[in-house]
Design a protein around this motif. Structure first.
Motif, short mmCIF file in Angstrom:
data_model
loop_
_atom_site.label_atom_id
_atom_site.label_comp_id
_atom_site.label_asym_id
_atom_site.label_seq_id
_atom_site.Cartn_x
_atom_site.Cartn_y
_atom_site.Cartn_z
N GLU A 39 11.38 -9.85 36.43
CA GLU A 39 12.67 -9.24 36.75
C GLU A 39 13.16 -8.31 35.64
O GLU A 39 13.82 -7.31 35.91
CB GLU A 39 13.71 -10.35 37.01
CG GLU A 39 15.04 -9.84 37.48
CD GLU A 39 15.01 -9.16 38.85
OE1 GLU A 39 15.83 -8.25 39.07
OE2 GLU A 39 14.15 -9.54 39.67
N TYR A 40 12.83 -8.60 34.40
CA TYR A 40 13.28 -7.77 33.28
C TYR A 40 12.81 -6.32 33.40
O TYR A 40 13.43 -5.41 32.88
CB TYR A 40 12.82 -8.36 31.94
CG TYR A 40 11.34 -8.25 31.70
CD1 TYR A 40 10.81 -7.15 31.03
CD2 TYR A 40 10.45 -9.22 32.16
CE1 TYR A 40 9.45 -7.03 30.82
CE2 TYR A 40 9.10 -9.11 31.95
CZ TYR A 40 8.60 -8.02 31.28
OH TYR A 40 7.25 -7.90 31.08
N PRO A 44 16.62 -1.57 32.67
CA PRO A 44 16.31 -0.74 31.49
C PRO A 44 16.79 -1.31 30.16
O PRO A 44 16.16 -1.07 29.13
CB PRO A 44 17.02 0.59 31.80
CG PRO A 44 17.13 0.63 33.28
CD PRO A 44 17.30 -0.82 33.71
N ALA A 45 17.86 -2.06 30.16
CA ALA A 45 18.38 -2.62 28.91
C ALA A 45 17.39 -3.57 28.25
O ALA A 45 17.45 -3.79 27.04
CB ALA A 45 19.69 -3.34 29.17
N ALA A 50 11.34 -5.93 25.40
CA ALA A 50 10.07 -6.33 26.02
C ALA A 50 8.90 -5.63 25.32
O ALA A 50 7.86 -6.25 25.06
CB ALA A 50 10.08 -6.01 27.50
N ILE A 51 9.08 -4.36 25.00
CA ILE A 51 8.03 -3.61 24.30
C ILE A 51 7.79 -4.22 22.91
O ILE A 51 6.65 -4.36 22.47
CB ILE A 51 8.39 -2.12 24.21
CG1 ILE A 51 8.27 -1.48 25.60
CG2 ILE A 51 7.52 -1.39 23.19
CD1 ILE A 51 8.82 -0.07 25.68
N LEU A 86 14.61 -12.19 27.91
CA LEU A 86 13.96 -11.52 29.03
C LEU A 86 14.07 -12.35 30.32
O LEU A 86 14.29 -11.80 31.39
CB LEU A 86 12.49 -11.24 28.71
CG LEU A 86 12.21 -10.22 27.62
CD1 LEU A 86 10.72 -10.13 27.33
CD2 LEU A 86 12.76 -8.85 27.99
N GLU A 87 13.92 -13.65 30.16
CA GLU A 87 14.04 -14.53 31.32
C GLU A 87 15.43 -14.47 31.94
O GLU A 87 15.61 -14.58 33.14
CB GLU A 87 13.69 -15.96 30.92
CG GLU A 87 13.58 -16.91 32.10
CD GLU A 87 13.12 -18.30 31.65
OE1 GLU A 87 12.49 -18.96 32.47
OE2 GLU A 87 13.39 -18.70 30.50
N SER A 88 16.44 -14.26 31.11
CA SER A 88 17.81 -14.22 31.61
C SER A 88 18.08 -13.02 32.50
O SER A 88 19.08 -12.99 33.21
CB SER A 88 18.81 -14.26 30.45
OG SER A 88 18.80 -13.03 29.75
N ALA A 89 17.18 -12.05 32.51
CA ALA A 89 17.36 -10.86 33.36
C ALA A 89 17.45 -11.23 34.83
O ALA A 89 18.12 -10.56 35.60
CB ALA A 89 16.20 -9.88 33.14
N GLN A 90 16.81 -12.32 35.21
CA GLN A 90 16.83 -12.71 36.62
C GLN A 90 18.21 -13.19 37.08
O GLN A 90 18.49 -13.19 38.26
CB GLN A 90 15.77 -13.77 36.90
CG GLN A 90 15.98 -15.09 36.18
CD GLN A 90 14.82 -16.03 36.36
OE1 GLN A 90 14.34 -16.18 37.47
NE2 GLN A 90 14.37 -16.65 35.29
#
Length: 93
Positions: A39-40, A44-45, A50-51, A86-90
């Motif tokens: 989902e991340y 874009p934020a 992530a990179i 990143l997981e919190s993006a969902q």
């Protein structure tokens, strides 16, 4: 993430390991998606963080010459925290 970006990060200026590095890019992307979901990628934020973690994973695998995590590898608090973010993006709308 491109091969050239990773080679610049690893400070590699030769082509001998290009196939291996390309494999590491693919494996690290899969690893992150399996760890936190994908989902991340739609937000874009989260892209820069992530990179950053993908580069860290690729560097570790490149240095160890392995696509697996050894028993002697210590858990990185930074990577763990980034994975949680990143997981919190969902859950973000």
């Amino acid at each position: 993430m491109t091969l050239q970006e990773v080679k610049e990060y690893l400070r590699i200026d030769y082509e001998d390991d290009d196939n291996y590095i390309s494999d590491l890019i693919e494996v690290s992307d899969f690893y992150i998606d399996k760890a936190v979901g994908a989902e991340y990628k739609s937000k874009p934020a989260y892209e820069k963080i992530a990179i950053l973690v993908q580069k860290k994973i690729i560097k570790d695998m490149y240095d160890e010459r392995s696509t697996t995590v050894t028993d002697r590898t210590k858990q990185s608090i930074i990577v763990t925290t980034i994975f949680e973010n990143l997981e919190s993006a969902q859950w973000e709308t």
